[in-house]
Write an enzyme that holds these catalytic residues in place. Structure first.
Site, PDB file in Angstrom:
ATOM      1  N   GLU A 114       7.958  18.136  28.613  1.00 54.42           N
ATOM      2  CA  GLU A 114       7.042  19.232  28.958  1.00 54.42           C
ATOM      3  C   GLU A 114       6.174  18.910  30.167  1.00 54.42           C
ATOM      4  O   GLU A 114       5.566  19.816  30.756  1.00 54.42           O
ATOM      5  CB  GLU A 114       6.166  19.590  27.758  1.00 54.42           C
ATOM      6  CG  GLU A 114       5.103  18.570  27.389  1.00 54.42           C
ATOM      7  CD  GLU A 114       5.635  17.381  26.624  1.00 54.42           C
ATOM      8  OE1 GLU A 114       4.843  16.456  26.363  1.00 54.42           O
ATOM      9  OE2 GLU A 114       6.844  17.359  26.281  1.00 54.42           O
ATOM     10  N   HIS A 116       8.224  12.616  27.824  1.00 55.66           N
ATOM     11  CA  HIS A 116       7.564  13.923  27.714  1.00 55.66           C
ATOM     12  C   HIS A 116       8.239  14.949  28.625  1.00 55.66           C
ATOM     13  O   HIS A 116       7.827  15.121  29.775  1.00 55.66           O
ATOM     14  CB  HIS A 116       6.097  13.802  28.104  1.00 55.66           C
ATOM     15  CG  HIS A 116       5.238  13.127  27.097  1.00 55.66           C
ATOM     16  ND1 HIS A 116       4.618  13.807  26.071  1.00 55.66           N
ATOM     17  CD2 HIS A 116       4.882  11.830  26.954  1.00 55.66           C
ATOM     18  CE1 HIS A 116       3.911  12.953  25.339  1.00 55.66           C
ATOM     19  NE2 HIS A 116       4.061  11.749  25.856  1.00 55.66           N
ATOM     20  N   CYS A 138       7.195  11.849  21.534  1.00 54.21           N
ATOM     21  CA  CYS A 138       6.225  10.752  21.565  1.00 54.21           C
ATOM     22  C   CYS A 138       5.578  10.576  20.185  1.00 54.21           C
ATOM     23  O   CYS A 138       6.220  10.113  19.269  1.00 54.21           O
ATOM     24  CB  CYS A 138       5.204  10.988  22.674  1.00 54.21           C
ATOM     25  SG  CYS A 138       4.282   9.506  23.147  1.00 54.21           S
TER      26      CYS A 138
END
Length: 258
Positions: A222, A220, A97
């Site tokens: 994670e 994302h 990002c």
């Protein structure tokens, strides 16, 4: 047994998601370590001491001027030469990002005068789940993602639309196998909103450099490391994108160490 690879997580004021990245790396068998940009300028830490680097998401320096540009300028000033040597050595450098925006501003993926990450087509912050599909044979992530369909991923950004100066740039990216992931619906790649949340050309969600070891992506991983973080899964055996992503990264960095 091979040693756990040391993965540095680069930070400055305004970075977030660093904790999720830290624990994703750790749970995948890596040895994560935070590197504040001041650690580099003061000489307390060096990028050459790491087997891999990640620039996480967030709003570095408040996204003033444009997203990622201040972090890129500061990082280039204090460790630009070292980072390029790190990349030339074949070590993995991942930007997620805002981290992707930093990599683009530093010209580590492609000539920044010919490609950019700009405002979403909707002109607003887009935050939701979508899907992505691997469209290259990138050596870091191929075994985990290639030919295995689409994967749920969260997105959250206002400046994530990939735009090119001319179509020949996109052609070159395809020729060099630099288009790593594309936005998808639950079945396959699509240009349609909201699956393509920002209007990126050809639904591109992720790019690499020509060598394939510098990778930027807007989703994302994670934020979807565990199965319970997914909207739904078809079978009990389905793995989620985050675990596959970080397992692949850590395994690649470990294998490079012999």
């Amino acid at each position: 047994m091979k040693q756990s690879p040391k993965i540095g997580i680069l930070l400055m004021e305004g970075t977030n998601n660093e904790t999720e990245v830290y624990y994703s790396v750790k749970r995948s068998g890596g040895s994560p370590d935070f590197i504040h940009i001041n650690d580099l300028s003061a000489g307390r830490k060096r990028v050459s001491d790491y087997d891999g680097l990640i620039i996480p998401g967030g709003f570095s320096a408040g996204d003033y001027i444009r997203a990622g540009v201040i972090f890129a300028a500061r990082l280039g000033a204090v460790a630009g030469k070292e980072i390029r040597e790190f990349v030339d050595d074949g070590k993995p450098l991942i930007g997620i990002c805002n981290g992707f925006q930093v990599l683009m501003e530093m010209g580590l993926i492609y000539d920044r005068s010919k490609i950019t990450l700009t405002n979403n087509e909707s002109n607003r912050f887009e935050c939701r789940y979508t899907y992505m599909k691997m469209t290259s044979r990138n050596r870091i992530f191929q075994s985990g993602f290639y030919g295995k369909g689409v994967f749920q991923v969260p997105v959250a950004h206002a400046e994530g639309r990939i735009a090119v100066s001319e179509r020949s740039v996109l052609k070159k990216l395809y020729e060099n196998d630099q288009v790593v992931f594309k936005y998808s619906n639950e079945n396959d790649v699509t240009d349609e909103y909201p699956w393509n949340p920002n209007g990126s050309i050809d639904s591109v969600a992720s790019l690499s450099n020509e060598a394939g070891n510098v990778i930027g992506l807007m989703p994302h991983p994670e934020r979807i490391y565990y199965r319970y973080q997914a909207m739904y899964l078809e079978t009990e055996k389905d793995e989620v994108a985050g675990k596959i992503f970080y397992d692949s990264l850590v395994n690649y960095a470990r294998d490079r160490n012999g």
